[in-house]
Write a protein that holds these residues in place. Structure first.
Motif, PDB file in Angstrom:
ATOM      1  N   LYS A  26       0.819  -1.211   0.000  1.00  0.00           N
ATOM      2  CA  LYS A  26       0.000   0.000   0.000  1.00  0.00           C
ATOM      3  C   LYS A  26       0.853   1.261   0.000  1.00  0.00           C
ATOM      4  N   SER A  27       0.460   2.204  -0.842  1.00  0.00           N
ATOM      5  CA  SER A  27       1.149   3.490  -0.912  1.00  0.00           C
ATOM      6  C   SER A  27       0.658   4.422   0.189  1.00  0.00           C
ATOM      7  N   ASN A  29       0.305   7.487  -0.390  1.00  0.00           N
ATOM      8  CA  ASN A  29      -0.442   8.503  -1.135  1.00  0.00           C
ATOM      9  C   ASN A  29      -1.892   8.039  -1.269  1.00  0.00           C
ATOM     10  N   LYS A  30      -2.801   8.625  -0.509  1.00  0.00           N
ATOM     11  CA  LYS A  30      -4.185   8.169  -0.502  1.00  0.00           C
ATOM     12  C   LYS A  30      -4.883   8.417  -1.846  1.00  0.00           C
ATOM     13  N   THR A  31      -4.539   9.492  -2.521  1.00  0.00           N
ATOM     14  CA  THR A  31      -5.129   9.755  -3.834  1.00  0.00           C
ATOM     15  C   THR A  31      -4.807   8.621  -4.794  1.00  0.00           C
ATOM     16  N   PHE A  32      -3.557   8.181  -4.785  1.00  0.00           N
ATOM     17  CA  PHE A  32      -3.151   7.054  -5.632  1.00  0.00           C
ATOM     18  C   PHE A  32      -3.910   5.791  -5.240  1.00  0.00           C
ATOM     19  N   GLU A  33      -4.072   5.552  -3.934  1.00  0.00           N
ATOM     20  CA  GLU A  33      -4.782   4.373  -3.459  1.00  0.00           C
ATOM     21  C   GLU A  33      -6.248   4.393  -3.886  1.00  0.00           C
ATOM     22  N   LEU A  35      -7.454   5.808  -6.540  1.00  0.00           N
ATOM     23  CA  LEU A  35      -7.487   5.514  -7.980  1.00  0.00           C
ATOM     24  C   LEU A  35      -7.208   4.032  -8.235  1.00  0.00           C
ATOM     25  N   LYS A  36      -6.280   3.455  -7.476  1.00  0.00           N
ATOM     26  CA  LYS A  36      -5.937   2.044  -7.652  1.00  0.00           C
ATOM     27  C   LYS A  36      -7.129   1.146  -7.320  1.00  0.00           C
ATOM     28  N   ASN A 119      -7.729  17.553  -2.529  1.00  0.00           N
ATOM     29  CA  ASN A 119      -7.515  16.641  -3.659  1.00  0.00           C
ATOM     30  C   ASN A 119      -8.021  15.238  -3.339  1.00  0.00           C
ATOM     31  N   GLU A 120      -7.738  14.781  -2.122  1.00  0.00           N
ATOM     32  CA  GLU A 120      -8.215  13.465  -1.702  1.00  0.00           C
ATOM     33  C   GLU A 120      -9.738  13.421  -1.695  1.00  0.00           C
ATOM     34  N   VAL A 123     -11.129  13.204  -5.375  1.00  0.00           N
ATOM     35  CA  VAL A 123     -10.949  11.879  -5.968  1.00  0.00           C
ATOM     36  C   VAL A 123     -11.841  10.862  -5.264  1.00  0.00           C
TER      37      VAL A 123
END
Length: 229
Positions: A26-27, A29-33, A35-36, A119-120, A123
């Motif tokens: 797990k990253s 970066n919550k935004t990346f998570e 999206l993933k 941003n979070e 998304v």
């Protein structure tokens, strides 16, 4: 049963194992998570849509039509009231430090998976919540519930589809599995009550958006409170 539908069922059943493996990497970066997770949910959903559009599913009717029935009118009215309540509650959070503190304590256990920055929040609200509402309702209520119901009955369909839905959240712990299984049963009830999948999708999106916005507005600095100080 088409071999691709068997593949779809396998994807649904083995998703929790894949999720546990992915969770180890797990990253931060919550935004990346966000999206993933959205991307992963759309994989079986797109396969489901492909099979449905080509008439290769055991389930023929997903309930895409909202009939002009008293059940649908009642539920849509309640959902509209809930949306108005959410907007009023957000305003109250911005102007009440006491309420903000109360909500912070409630969402503290989920702060790692809920948005706290703008941003979070965007998304989470526009992509993850919508993806979860559409994908999970199509997979678990429109498809899995209906499939099981056609073979062994409604009660078993509610219990089994909701249990699998709960297991999709096992990376959050068994307490969350139980909570989401109960929510899955509620969504099944809405699906049965309204006779269509559109309103359960909207309710699911609302529930997720509600959780995200509560956390975001409780954690952020409130302009109203800053002005008062």
């Amino acid at each position: 049963m088409h071999y691709l539908e068997i593949t779809l069922i396998g994807m649904i059943l083995f998703y929790p194992i894949v999720d546990l493996i992915i969770e180890k990497y797990k990253s931060q970066n919550k935004t990346f998570e966000f999206l993933k997770i959205s991307f992963i949910m759309w994989l079986p959903t797109l396969l489901l849509i492909h099979l449905f559009s080509n008439g290769q599913l055991s389930v023929a009717n997903f309930g895409f039509v909202i009939e002009n029935s008293w059940q649908n009118i009642l539920f849509a009215s309640l959902l509209l009231i809930a949306i108005i309540y959410l907007l009023l509650l957000i305003r109250s959070i911005q102007s009440s430090e006491e309420l903000r503190t109360e909500i912070k304590s409630k969402c503290a256990a989920y702060k790692d998976i809920l948005p706290v920055t703008k941003n979070e929040m965007l998304v989470f609200t526009l992509i993850l919540s919508v993806s979860a509402g559409v994908c999970e309702e199509l997979l678990f209520r429109a498809y899995l519930f209906t499939l099981i119901d056609s073979h062994i009955g409604m009660v078993a369909a509610i219990l089994l589809s909701s249990a699998v839905f709960g297991l999709w959240h096992i990376y959050l712990g068994w307490q969350e599995v139980i909570r989401t299984s109960i929510m899955g049963a509620v969504f099944c009830g809405v699906f049965i009550f309204t006779g269509n999948i559109i309103l359960p999708i909207l309710l699911h999106i609302f529930v997720d958006v509600y959780s995200g916005l509560m956390c975001y507005f409780a954690m952020r600095k409130s302009p109203l409170i800053i002005q008062e100080s």
